[in-house]
Design a protein around this motif. Structure first.
Motif, mmCIF file in Angstrom:
data_model
loop_
_atom_site.group_PDB
_atom_site.id
_atom_site.type_symbol
_atom_site.label_atom_id
_atom_site.label_comp_id
_atom_site.label_asym_id
_atom_site.label_seq_id
_atom_site.Cartn_x
_atom_site.Cartn_y
_atom_site.Cartn_z
ATOM 1 N N UNK A 149 -53.574 12.356 39.783
ATOM 2 C CA UNK A 149 -53.535 12.551 38.327
ATOM 3 C C UNK A 149 -53.658 11.208 37.618
ATOM 4 N N UNK A 150 -52.999 10.171 38.172
ATOM 5 C CA UNK A 150 -53.041 8.869 37.515
ATOM 6 C C UNK A 150 -53.193 7.694 38.494
ATOM 7 N N UNK A 151 -53.563 7.997 39.752
ATOM 8 C CA UNK A 151 -53.738 6.932 40.735
ATOM 9 C C UNK A 151 -55.016 7.179 41.546
ATOM 10 N N UNK A 152 -55.476 6.136 42.211
ATOM 11 C CA UNK A 152 -56.665 6.233 43.055
ATOM 12 C C UNK A 152 -56.254 6.263 44.531
ATOM 13 N N UNK A 153 -57.019 6.973 45.332
ATOM 14 C CA UNK A 153 -56.772 7.037 46.768
ATOM 15 C C UNK A 153 -57.151 5.690 47.398
ATOM 16 N N UNK A 154 -56.268 5.087 48.167
ATOM 17 C CA UNK A 154 -56.571 3.786 48.795
ATOM 18 C C UNK A 154 -57.429 3.941 50.049
ATOM 19 N N UNK A 155 -58.705 4.275 49.848
ATOM 20 C CA UNK A 155 -59.596 4.517 50.980
ATOM 21 C C UNK A 155 -59.785 3.278 51.850
ATOM 22 N N UNK A 156 -59.569 2.111 51.259
ATOM 23 C CA UNK A 156 -59.812 0.878 52.008
ATOM 24 C C UNK A 156 -58.676 0.530 52.967
ATOM 25 N N UNK A 157 -57.556 1.233 52.878
ATOM 26 C CA UNK A 157 -56.399 0.928 53.718
ATOM 27 C C UNK A 157 -56.296 1.902 54.887
ATOM 28 N N UNK A 158 -55.591 1.477 55.907
ATOM 29 C CA UNK A 158 -55.356 2.322 57.076
ATOM 30 C C UNK A 158 -53.877 2.666 57.159
ATOM 31 N N UNK A 159 -53.590 3.922 57.437
ATOM 32 C CA UNK A 159 -52.219 4.391 57.604
ATOM 33 C C UNK A 159 -52.121 5.078 58.962
ATOM 34 N N UNK A 160 -50.933 5.106 59.515
ATOM 35 C CA UNK A 160 -50.745 5.828 60.771
ATOM 36 C C UNK A 160 -50.900 7.330 60.551
#
Length: 423
Positions: free
Chosen positions: A51-62
């Protein structure tokens, strides 16, 4: 070592463009609540709301958890594909994944089916210890006791709209267009009153909403809760059914405890239309008397209105506008009838060969018609829907309605102007 966990509340561009113009959108509760179950000795949590943030596609998560509702399903599947490319593991859950698990399972590593209070923490523990299964399903009705407070500290921005809480789950009715019975365990449940009150005390804002689908589904529980709410001196809104509003003691307690608005699923001013979707507990002949009761109690009405029932024709938009103005309906949340998967409505339209669109991104009830209406074309339904929204929130209609309502005039006027600007 802690694993990195990203939890996403998705919102595709079409829905976001529609909702962003409205300033009173309260935060979606699913992820803030589920975040409260996360063991922070095992996971480092990041919460993202599109709604008010962008997905951090550039980061990696477990691990990346995405809650999927029907209009966001295609968007979520594409999002999962992109995030998988970074090496992250994906778990999907939520309404659409519960309704169509075999579809959703094609786009993730793990799937959670049904309510999450028991299966979500169990999955997280299994994932942390590298023994997670591909599928977890809720098979027993979870208790609503001892549910932790939602993690509002993880929500970015949204100060005035963080205050959403729930006191019950489920609904006591069986409307044909609604999929609550297919998403939740069938039993209507309430949450312990002292736990609800404690969470509301922790909400910093003076204003909050109950996110319940049927807040007065258990009137004894609701009355006891509202008695305790009086002590908090806060302002609130909730969704209730019109038939329960005949109870003067409920309305009196609601006002004394700070209720400003009640959302009522009026849906239609046609008895035949209501009957066609199994909503006969709404009695059109009682609308005027009950709405007067609510207004006399000093409470404003946000009416749910749906267009596109089989009994609706091209004149339904004008008739509905006149009825809303004559009754002083303070505000309206207007939708296009939408056949969500596994609902009786979906089955009926499928059996009749009237389902026009199988692209889930069009199932948002606001910008698309996904089936063939009976007494008008798809274009006429969409145009009539947009006409009603424009006319309902015109200055002329606002003045007519507020003159009849005479309820919370200043606040009501601000809300109506906000909707007018957002069209």
């Amino acid at each position: 070592m802690k694993k990195k966990l990203l939890m996403i509340t998705p919102e595709n561009k079409e829905i976001n463009a529609f909702r962003k113009r409205q300033f009173n959108n309260f935060v979606q509760l699913t992820m803030p609540y589920l975040a409260a179950y996360v063991d922070e000795d095992q996971y480092e949590i990041t919460l993202v709301d599109e709604y008010n943030q962008k997905i951090p596609y550039e980061k990696t998560f477990d691990l990346i958890a995405i809650t999927v509702n029907t209009p966001n399903a295609i968007h979520c599947y594409e999002m999962a594909r992109r995030l998988m490319g970074n090496g992250s593991k994906i778990v999907l859950g939520g309404p659409h994944a519960t309704l169509l698990p075999f579809e959703a399972q094609q786009y993730c590593d793990f799937i959670l089916i049904g309510e999450g209070e028991e299966i979500w923490p169990r999955f997280l523990n299994d994932f942390y210890h590298d023994r997670a299964k591909e599928s977890y399903e809720c098979t027993e009705t979870p208790s609503l006791s001892k549910i932790p407070d939602a993690r509002r500290d993880l929500i970015t921005g949204r100060y005035l709209t963080k205050g959403a809480v729930f006191a019950s789950r489920g609904c006591t009715h069986h409307c044909a267009y609604c999929n609550l019975k297919q998403i939740y365990c069938k039993e209507y449940r309430t949450r312990p009153i002292d736990e609800v009150i404690k969470e509301i005390e922790h909400i910093k804002s003076k204003y909050f909403v109950f996110w319940d689908d049927d807040f007065w589904g258990d009137t004894d529980h609701a009355k006891k809760l509202m008695v305790e709410l009086i002590k908090l001196n806060k302002k609130w809104a909730a969704q209730v059914t019109l038939d329960t509003c005949i109870d003067d003691s409920l309305l009196k307690l609601a006002k004394e405890s700070g209720c400003m608005y009640l959302f009522l699923g009026i849906e239609s001013f046609s008895t035949q239309g209501l009957t066609s979707v199994n909503k006969t507990f709404n009695r059109v002949e009682d609308y005027e008397a009950i709405i007067k009761k609510i207004h006399n109690a000093g409470i404003a009405i946000q009416a749910g209105i749906i267009f596109g029932f089989d009994t609706d024709d091209k004149d339904v938009f004008k008739r509905t506008l006149e009825a809303c103005e004559n009754l002083g309906i303070d505000g309206a949340t207007v939708s296009i009838l939408t056949p969500f998967p596994r609902t009786p409505l979906h089955k009926k339209l499928l059996d009749e060969g009237r389902l026009k669109d199988v692209d889930w991104s069009h199932y948002n009830a606001k910008t698309r018609v996904t089936y063939l209406p009976k007494n008008m074309t798809e274009e006429e339904l969409l145009e009539g829907f947009m006409w009603f929204r424009k006319k309902f929130y015109s200055f002329g209609s606002i003045i007519k309605r507020l003159k009849v309502s005479k309820t919370n005039i200043i606040h009501n006027l601000i809300i109506n102007i906000g909707y007018k600007i957002s069209r």
